[in-house]
Scaffold this motif. Sequence first.
Motif, PDB file in Angstrom:
ATOM      1  N   GLY A 176     103.596-127.348  52.709  1.00 18.92           N
ATOM      2  CA  GLY A 176     103.457-128.338  51.535  1.00 18.92           C
ATOM      3  C   GLY A 176     102.822-129.579  52.007  1.00 18.92           C
ATOM      4  O   GLY A 176     102.841-130.728  51.359  1.00 18.92           O
ATOM      5  N   ALA A 177     101.782-129.573  52.885  1.00 21.27           N
ATOM      6  CA  ALA A 177     101.043-130.703  53.403  1.00 21.27           C
ATOM      7  C   ALA A 177      99.728-130.791  52.425  1.00 21.27           C
ATOM      8  O   ALA A 177      99.204-129.846  52.023  1.00 21.27           O
ATOM      9  CB  ALA A 177     100.784-130.957  54.853  1.00 21.27           C
ATOM     10  N   LYS A 178      99.186-131.931  52.492  1.00 20.22           N
ATOM     11  CA  LYS A 178      97.891-132.368  51.792  1.00 20.22           C
ATOM     12  C   LYS A 178      96.874-132.109  53.112  1.00 20.22           C
ATOM     13  O   LYS A 178      97.009-132.735  53.915  1.00 20.22           O
ATOM     14  CB  LYS A 178      97.825-133.652  51.389  1.00 20.22           C
ATOM     15  CG  LYS A 178      96.546-133.846  50.767  1.00 20.22           C
ATOM     16  CD  LYS A 178      95.899-133.224  49.527  1.00 20.22           C
ATOM     17  CE  LYS A 178      94.554-133.712  49.053  1.00 20.22           C
ATOM     18  NZ  LYS A 178      94.115-132.844  47.869  1.00 20.22           N
ATOM     19  N   VAL A 179      95.888-131.095  52.836  1.00 14.57           N
ATOM     20  CA  VAL A 179      95.029-130.916  53.953  1.00 14.57           C
ATOM     21  C   VAL A 179      93.600-130.960  53.388  1.00 14.57           C
ATOM     22  O   VAL A 179      93.207-130.353  52.700  1.00 14.57           O
ATOM     23  CB  VAL A 179      95.591-129.499  54.579  1.00 14.57           C
ATOM     24  CG1 VAL A 179      94.270-129.303  55.880  1.00 14.57           C
ATOM     25  CG2 VAL A 179      96.607-129.324  54.981  1.00 14.57           C
ATOM     26  N   TYR A 180      92.884-131.739  54.430  1.00 18.27           N
ATOM     27  CA  TYR A 180      91.317-131.837  54.056  1.00 18.27           C
ATOM     28  C   TYR A 180      90.610-131.047  55.357  1.00 18.27           C
ATOM     29  O   TYR A 180      90.909-131.269  56.496  1.00 18.27           O
ATOM     30  CB  TYR A 180      90.877-133.148  53.966  1.00 18.27           C
ATOM     31  CG  TYR A 180      91.089-134.012  52.971  1.00 18.27           C
ATOM     32  CD1 TYR A 180      90.476-133.866  51.723  1.00 18.27           C
ATOM     33  CD2 TYR A 180      92.285-134.940  53.159  1.00 18.27           C
ATOM     34  CE1 TYR A 180      91.091-134.875  50.679  1.00 18.27           C
ATOM     35  CE2 TYR A 180      92.869-135.878  51.963  1.00 18.27           C
ATOM     36  CZ  TYR A 180      92.113-135.503  50.933  1.00 18.27           C
ATOM     37  OH  TYR A 180      92.593-136.535  49.743  1.00 18.27           O
ATOM     38  N   ILE A 181      89.699-130.187  54.773  1.00 18.85           N
ATOM     39  CA  ILE A 181      88.896-129.322  55.893  1.00 18.85           C
ATOM     40  C   ILE A 181      87.827-130.237  56.096  1.00 18.85           C
ATOM     41  O   ILE A 181      86.844-129.813  55.190  1.00 18.85           O
ATOM     42  CB  ILE A 181      88.973-127.729  55.800  1.00 18.85           C
ATOM     43  CG1 ILE A 181      90.289-127.238  55.618  1.00 18.85           C
ATOM     44  CG2 ILE A 181      87.911-127.244  56.664  1.00 18.85           C
ATOM     45  CD1 ILE A 181      90.568-125.752  54.852  1.00 18.85           C
ATOM     46  N   ILE A 182      87.530-130.699  56.917  1.00 17.06           N
ATOM     47  CA  ILE A 182      86.199-131.903  57.209  1.00 17.06           C
ATOM     48  C   ILE A 182      85.075-130.895  57.316  1.00 17.06           C
ATOM     49  O   ILE A 182      83.979-131.110  56.561  1.00 17.06           O
ATOM     50  CB  ILE A 182      86.429-132.790  58.124  1.00 17.06           C
ATOM     51  CG1 ILE A 182      87.680-133.545  57.887  1.00 17.06           C
ATOM     52  CG2 ILE A 182      85.271-133.863  58.224  1.00 17.06           C
ATOM     53  CD1 ILE A 182      87.746-134.212  56.461  1.00 17.06           C
ATOM     54  N   ILE A 183      85.011-130.148  58.517  1.00 17.74           N
ATOM     55  CA  ILE A 183      83.744-129.344  58.622  1.00 17.74           C
ATOM     56  C   ILE A 183      84.033-127.818  57.855  1.00 17.74           C
ATOM     57  O   ILE A 183      85.186-127.181  57.995  1.00 17.74           O
ATOM     58  CB  ILE A 183      83.593-128.822  60.024  1.00 17.74           C
ATOM     59  CG1 ILE A 183      83.769-130.419  60.837  1.00 17.74           C
ATOM     60  CG2 ILE A 183      82.387-128.134  60.287  1.00 17.74           C
ATOM     61  CD1 ILE A 183      82.478-131.377  60.416  1.00 17.74           C
ATOM     62  N   GLN A 184      83.198-127.609  57.118  1.00 13.88           N
ATOM     63  CA  GLN A 184      83.178-126.401  56.182  1.00 13.88           C
ATOM     64  C   GLN A 184      82.136-125.257  56.395  1.00 13.88           C
ATOM     65  O   GLN A 184      80.914-125.849  56.431  1.00 13.88           O
ATOM     66  CB  GLN A 184      83.184-126.796  54.863  1.00 13.88           C
ATOM     67  CG  GLN A 184      84.461-127.769  54.422  1.00 13.88           C
ATOM     68  CD  GLN A 184      84.650-128.261  53.200  1.00 13.88           C
ATOM     69  OE1 GLN A 184      83.476-127.873  52.187  1.00 13.88           O
ATOM     70  NE2 GLN A 184      85.609-128.833  52.741  1.00 13.88           N
ATOM     71  N   ASP A 185      82.393-124.058  56.274  1.00 14.89           N
ATOM     72  CA  ASP A 185      81.427-123.119  56.026  1.00 14.89           C
ATOM     73  C   ASP A 185      81.770-122.265  54.763  1.00 14.89           C
ATOM     74  O   ASP A 185      82.894-121.631  54.950  1.00 14.89           O
ATOM     75  CB  ASP A 185      81.312-122.047  57.195  1.00 14.89           C
ATOM     76  CG  ASP A 185      80.243-120.973  57.313  1.00 14.89           C
ATOM     77  OD1 ASP A 185      79.913-120.588  56.196  1.00 14.89           O
ATOM     78  OD2 ASP A 185      79.605-120.856  58.229  1.00 14.89           O
ATOM     79  N   ALA A 186      80.912-122.249  53.827  1.00 12.01           N
ATOM     80  CA  ALA A 186      81.221-121.687  52.617  1.00 12.01           C
ATOM     81  C   ALA A 186      81.220-120.289  52.577  1.00 12.01           C
ATOM     82  O   ALA A 186      81.935-119.329  51.742  1.00 12.01           O
ATOM     83  CB  ALA A 186      80.397-121.964  51.630  1.00 12.01           C
ATOM     84  N   LYS A 187      80.789-119.388  53.851  1.00 17.82           N
ATOM     85  CA  LYS A 187      80.798-117.948  53.958  1.00 17.82           C
ATOM     86  C   LYS A 187      81.720-117.492  54.890  1.00 17.82           C
ATOM     87  O   LYS A 187      82.442-116.291  54.379  1.00 17.82           O
ATOM     88  CB  LYS A 187      79.464-117.511  54.381  1.00 17.82           C
ATOM     89  CG  LYS A 187      79.446-116.031  54.390  1.00 17.82           C
ATOM     90  CD  LYS A 187      77.784-115.491  54.974  1.00 17.82           C
ATOM     91  CE  LYS A 187      77.752-114.082  55.037  1.00 17.82           C
ATOM     92  NZ  LYS A 187      76.552-113.836  55.536  1.00 17.82           N
ATOM     93  N   ASP A 188      81.910-118.012  55.896  1.00 16.03           N
ATOM     94  CA  ASP A 188      82.826-117.302  56.959  1.00 16.03           C
ATOM     95  C   ASP A 188      84.241-117.093  56.605  1.00 16.03           C
ATOM     96  O   ASP A 188      84.635-115.803  56.646  1.00 16.03           O
ATOM     97  CB  ASP A 188      82.867-118.170  58.222  1.00 16.03           C
ATOM     98  CG  ASP A 188      81.645-118.132  59.096  1.00 16.03           C
ATOM     99  OD1 ASP A 188      80.973-117.223  58.976  1.00 16.03           O
ATOM    100  OD2 ASP A 188      81.180-118.981  59.865  1.00 16.03           O
ATOM    101  N   GLY A 189      85.084-117.918  56.290  1.00  9.55           N
ATOM    102  CA  GLY A 189      86.400-117.706  55.967  1.00  9.55           C
ATOM    103  C   GLY A 189      87.224-117.353  57.165  1.00  9.55           C
ATOM    104  O   GLY A 189      86.636-117.710  58.396  1.00  9.55           O
ATOM    105  N   ILE A 190      88.499-117.037  57.378  1.00  9.34           N
ATOM    106  CA  ILE A 190      89.281-116.747  58.401  1.00  9.34           C
ATOM    107  C   ILE A 190      88.820-115.260  58.966  1.00  9.34           C
ATOM    108  O   ILE A 190      88.984-114.513  57.981  1.00  9.34           O
ATOM    109  CB  ILE A 190      90.730-116.793  58.301  1.00  9.34           C
ATOM    110  CG1 ILE A 190      91.238-118.275  57.878  1.00  9.34           C
ATOM    111  CG2 ILE A 190      91.656-116.297  59.096  1.00  9.34           C
ATOM    112  CD1 ILE A 190      92.602-118.375  57.333  1.00  9.34           C
TER     113      ILE A 190
END
Length: 352
Positions: A176-190
């Motif tokens: 239920g948290a609000k989360v920002y992912i600051i560093i991002q890679d549009a392709k990788d995913g988990i």
Amino acid sequence: MVRILFLLFVSSFLFLTPFHASAQEERATPRSGEGISAFLQRNKRPGKAYYQEFLKLNKKQLRGKQELRLGVKYLLPPLKSGTETAADSSTSSSAASTATSTVGSGKTIHEPLFGKELAKVQVTGNRLKGACFYVVSGHGGPDPGAIGRIGNVELHEDEYAYDVALRLARNLMEEGAKVYIIIQDAKDGIRDDRYLNNSKRETCMGDAIPLNQVARLRQRCNKINELYKKDRRNYTYCRSIFLHVDSRSKGHQTDVFFYHAPNSANSKRLATTMKNTFESKYDKHQPNRGFTGTVGPRNLYVLANSTPAGVFVELGNIQNTFDQRRFVINSNRQALAKWMMEGFITDYKKSK
């Protein structure tokens, strides 16, 4: 004639009975790194009602834990009327809007950064409702960070820190948290791979990451502070976490250790709570091993220049053979994320 009809009736009943039973007792096996929410979602059973029913049906196999084990066939809750249609229709609408939507009795968050299979996040808990997090994986873009090796394979710090960051962010969202992912890679995913492919695609929420160290750290701090100005009006608990992998001599084995801002009581409490959480997990799962992770103050740029209280986490020594297992095995990366989430839950309760 009567006898023939009777035999036909009996034979049809015998064929129908096992089919009916199997429909009522449908089972499935989880994929590597898959949590209960994602597992149920993949099997078209989203929502809190299905989640709670699943826990009851598999009480003996779960043994009090809300964790799935590979190779185990779990009993799925019976499908409710209209569930499959609702789940299918919600996929296209949430994917198009990249927003939060309601599915069944739970909330669904669509986050493409997690990859196609895990993009849909089912909110199944509320232990972090009202909390906001800024999840930052170290380095990225032109800077790979520390580099370790297994044979001819290079292990880049930014790739492993990023995978753990994504897993942590997803776990926090499920609660239920609000989360920002600051560093991002549009392709990788988990990713569940042992050796994660290296790239320079990472951005700071869409902005190119500078090579200069100070400029790079300033950029992510500015982004956090900019978001926090708005978030602090709506959330009483906002925390940042910076994930890194250390590089020491090859023979130096380390446990996870934590740094806090020198003059922040909230940062110190968070780091201490994280350390205590990991210690209790090691006591439970590896009682004869012990845990040597530490907590200490350190005047790091990101802790000193980001406004919300934060914790800086070193996940281990990327040069050490034993520590490398903590990174290259995907279930270990998932465990790191889960334990950090539990540390946040404990600290959130303490803050109230």
